[in-house]
Design a protein around this motif. Sequence first.
Motif, PDB file in Angstrom:
ATOM      1  N   VAL A 169       0.726  -1.135   0.114  1.00 58.82           N
ATOM      2  CA  VAL A 169       0.063  -0.108  -0.057  1.00 58.82           C
ATOM      3  C   VAL A 169       0.760   1.399  -0.146  1.00 58.82           C
ATOM      4  O   VAL A 169       0.674   2.063  -0.751  1.00 58.82           O
ATOM      5  CB  VAL A 169      -1.124   0.125   1.216  1.00 58.82           C
ATOM      6  CG1 VAL A 169      -1.683   1.205   1.051  1.00 58.82           C
ATOM      7  CG2 VAL A 169      -1.926  -1.214   1.166  1.00 58.82           C
ATOM      8  N   VAL A 170       1.674   1.375   1.002  1.00 63.22           N
ATOM      9  CA  VAL A 170       2.596   2.717   1.072  1.00 63.22           C
ATOM     10  C   VAL A 170       3.640   2.658   0.199  1.00 63.22           C
ATOM     11  O   VAL A 170       3.822   3.898  -0.149  1.00 63.22           O
ATOM     12  CB  VAL A 170       3.073   2.896   2.559  1.00 63.22           C
ATOM     13  CG1 VAL A 170       3.614   3.980   2.744  1.00 63.22           C
ATOM     14  CG2 VAL A 170       1.780   2.543   3.540  1.00 63.22           C
ATOM     15  N   HIS A 171       4.191   1.487  -0.059  1.00 58.39           N
ATOM     16  CA  HIS A 171       5.506   1.690  -0.947  1.00 58.39           C
ATOM     17  C   HIS A 171       6.683   2.326  -0.630  1.00 58.39           C
ATOM     18  O   HIS A 171       7.103   3.702  -1.260  1.00 58.39           O
ATOM     19  CB  HIS A 171       5.107   1.768  -2.564  1.00 58.39           C
ATOM     20  CG  HIS A 171       4.025   0.955  -3.020  1.00 58.39           C
ATOM     21  ND1 HIS A 171       4.209  -0.227  -3.161  1.00 58.39           N
ATOM     22  CD2 HIS A 171       2.866   1.179  -3.426  1.00 58.39           C
ATOM     23  CE1 HIS A 171       2.891  -0.701  -3.385  1.00 58.39           C
ATOM     24  NE2 HIS A 171       2.226   0.023  -3.721  1.00 58.39           N
ATOM     25  N   PRO A 172       7.090   2.674   0.596  1.00 53.47           N
ATOM     26  CA  PRO A 172       8.215   3.528   1.280  1.00 53.47           C
ATOM     27  C   PRO A 172       9.395   3.183   0.573  1.00 53.47           C
ATOM     28  O   PRO A 172       9.786   2.086   0.236  1.00 53.47           O
ATOM     29  CB  PRO A 172       8.076   3.363   2.675  1.00 53.47           C
ATOM     30  CG  PRO A 172       7.769   1.697   2.758  1.00 53.47           C
ATOM     31  CD  PRO A 172       6.604   1.639   1.756  1.00 53.47           C
ATOM     32  N   ASN A 173      10.249   4.354   0.558  1.00 54.16           N
ATOM     33  CA  ASN A 173      11.625   3.866  -0.192  1.00 54.16           C
ATOM     34  C   ASN A 173      12.416   3.631   0.861  1.00 54.16           C
ATOM     35  O   ASN A 173      13.362   4.202   1.768  1.00 54.16           O
ATOM     36  CB  ASN A 173      12.167   5.289  -0.676  1.00 54.16           C
ATOM     37  CG  ASN A 173      13.107   5.264  -1.452  1.00 54.16           C
ATOM     38  OD1 ASN A 173      13.968   4.129  -1.551  1.00 54.16           O
ATOM     39  ND2 ASN A 173      13.538   5.850  -2.484  1.00 54.16           N
ATOM     40  N   TYR A 174      12.696   2.137   1.290  1.00 52.76           N
ATOM     41  CA  TYR A 174      13.357   1.647   2.210  1.00 52.76           C
ATOM     42  C   TYR A 174      14.645   1.819   1.890  1.00 52.76           C
ATOM     43  O   TYR A 174      15.568   2.100   3.012  1.00 52.76           O
ATOM     44  CB  TYR A 174      13.216   0.002   2.024  1.00 52.76           C
ATOM     45  CG  TYR A 174      11.847  -0.315   2.543  1.00 52.76           C
ATOM     46  CD1 TYR A 174      11.292  -0.437   3.766  1.00 52.76           C
ATOM     47  CD2 TYR A 174      10.908  -0.992   1.450  1.00 52.76           C
ATOM     48  CE1 TYR A 174      10.048  -0.999   4.029  1.00 52.76           C
ATOM     49  CE2 TYR A 174       9.591  -1.583   1.898  1.00 52.76           C
ATOM     50  CZ  TYR A 174       9.294  -1.584   3.192  1.00 52.76           C
ATOM     51  OH  TYR A 174       8.000  -1.942   3.342  1.00 52.76           O
ATOM     52  N   MET A 175      15.111   1.640   0.682  1.00 59.12           N
ATOM     53  CA  MET A 175      16.482   2.005   0.431  1.00 59.12           C
ATOM     54  C   MET A 175      17.323   3.303   0.864  1.00 59.12           C
ATOM     55  O   MET A 175      18.409   3.544   0.793  1.00 59.12           O
ATOM     56  CB  MET A 175      17.009   1.493  -0.975  1.00 59.12           C
ATOM     57  CG  MET A 175      16.468   0.131  -1.441  1.00 59.12           C
ATOM     58  SD  MET A 175      16.828  -1.100  -0.276  1.00 59.12           S
ATOM     59  CE  MET A 175      18.774  -1.082  -0.399  1.00 59.12           C
ATOM     60  N   GLU A 176      16.403   4.208   0.951  1.00 58.98           N
ATOM     61  CA  GLU A 176      16.738   5.509   1.217  1.00 58.98           C
ATOM     62  C   GLU A 176      16.550   5.833   2.794  1.00 58.98           C
ATOM     63  O   GLU A 176      16.980   6.924   3.207  1.00 58.98           O
ATOM     64  CB  GLU A 176      15.982   6.647   0.655  1.00 58.98           C
ATOM     65  CG  GLU A 176      16.127   6.567  -0.987  1.00 58.98           C
ATOM     66  CD  GLU A 176      17.603   6.590  -1.396  1.00 58.98           C
ATOM     67  OE1 GLU A 176      18.175   7.610  -0.663  1.00 58.98           O
ATOM     68  OE2 GLU A 176      18.026   6.147  -2.489  1.00 58.98           O
ATOM     69  N   THR A 177      15.955   4.995   3.611  1.00 62.55           N
ATOM     70  CA  THR A 177      15.725   5.252   4.934  1.00 62.55           C
ATOM     71  C   THR A 177      15.990   4.035   5.806  1.00 62.55           C
ATOM     72  O   THR A 177      17.082   4.175   6.865  1.00 62.55           O
ATOM     73  CB  THR A 177      14.046   5.676   5.096  1.00 62.55           C
ATOM     74  OG1 THR A 177      13.492   4.556   4.666  1.00 62.55           O
ATOM     75  CG2 THR A 177      13.669   6.865   4.583  1.00 62.55           C
ATOM     76  N   VAL A 178      15.323   3.059   5.942  1.00 60.56           N
ATOM     77  CA  VAL A 178      15.556   1.720   6.723  1.00 60.56           C
ATOM     78  C   VAL A 178      16.905   1.206   6.077  1.00 60.56           C
ATOM     79  O   VAL A 178      17.497   0.996   7.189  1.00 60.56           O
ATOM     80  CB  VAL A 178      14.518   0.763   6.381  1.00 60.56           C
ATOM     81  CG1 VAL A 178      14.717  -0.319   7.351  1.00 60.56           C
ATOM     82  CG2 VAL A 178      13.144   1.348   6.675  1.00 60.56           C
ATOM     83  N   SER A 179      17.217   1.045   5.010  1.00 61.99           N
ATOM     84  CA  SER A 179      18.473   0.468   4.721  1.00 61.99           C
ATOM     85  C   SER A 179      19.841   1.229   5.353  1.00 61.99           C
ATOM     86  O   SER A 179      20.569   0.597   6.117  1.00 61.99           O
ATOM     87  CB  SER A 179      18.718   0.353   3.149  1.00 61.99           C
ATOM     88  OG  SER A 179      19.984  -0.092   2.820  1.00 61.99           O
TER      89      SER A 179
END
Length: 255
Positions: A171-181
């Motif tokens: 649903v949200v499709h957050p940019n993991y590679m720019e935050t969580v990663s």
Amino acid sequence: MSPVDWFLFGVLPYISLATLVVGVLYRTWRWVSVSGATGLYSVSIPAYRWGFSARGGEVLKRIFLLYTLTTSDRLVLVGSFLFHWGIWIALLGHLSMLIPPENFGMPKEVHKAVALYVGGAAGVLAMIGLVILLVRRLARADVRRLSFLDDWFALLLLLALVALGNYQTLVVHPNYMETVSPWLQSIFTGEVAKGVSLMAEADPATKAHAFLAMLFMMYVPLGKMIHPFSFIAMPTLWSKPTELYGYTHPKIEAK
């Protein structure tokens, strides 16, 4: 960055990681240090004829095929199979945040597609499996009677964790590679301030998912979720199982 962000994403990761590693090592040491330990694994009728490689293969079959659950009811077999395979694939996908596939030449578009379709499908499978296990625990009176706080806590924590993961992925499709990663990498590189600043700006669902993941890590050594590591200490794996004489090679008296 607030003090809460500093604690949640700068301090708690180290607490949860230390609790997981030290707790698992301690529980494993307690298992293997018990002399003369036995159990159901040790009294499998044909087990005394196996070599080490055959016994290791048996352990792998129990882990990946879950075939020993065929002796139980069908709901626990189906639910466990869907959950375990779904969560294994999802966890493999999470490794890409520590070691980005782009470092090995995978295009970002391909990585995003794999994360969406393969990771999303794995998350849905895991969620279906958990719902089946929850329905079984609620619907069957005999299972409810044998359910303890540990059982409910583990199931509800996993349901919340997987549901949030599916919501983010589908649903949200957050940019993991720019935050969580970068945040995960900063935990191991020591660049804590950089990681905390990124997570402080993340959406609430991402923050909640990260918090539940750390809570789960701390819970693993303390409750029933330690069971994946119990295979390391299986008596059958390291020593000759108990021979049940008369079942596979009955002695025939000469007349």
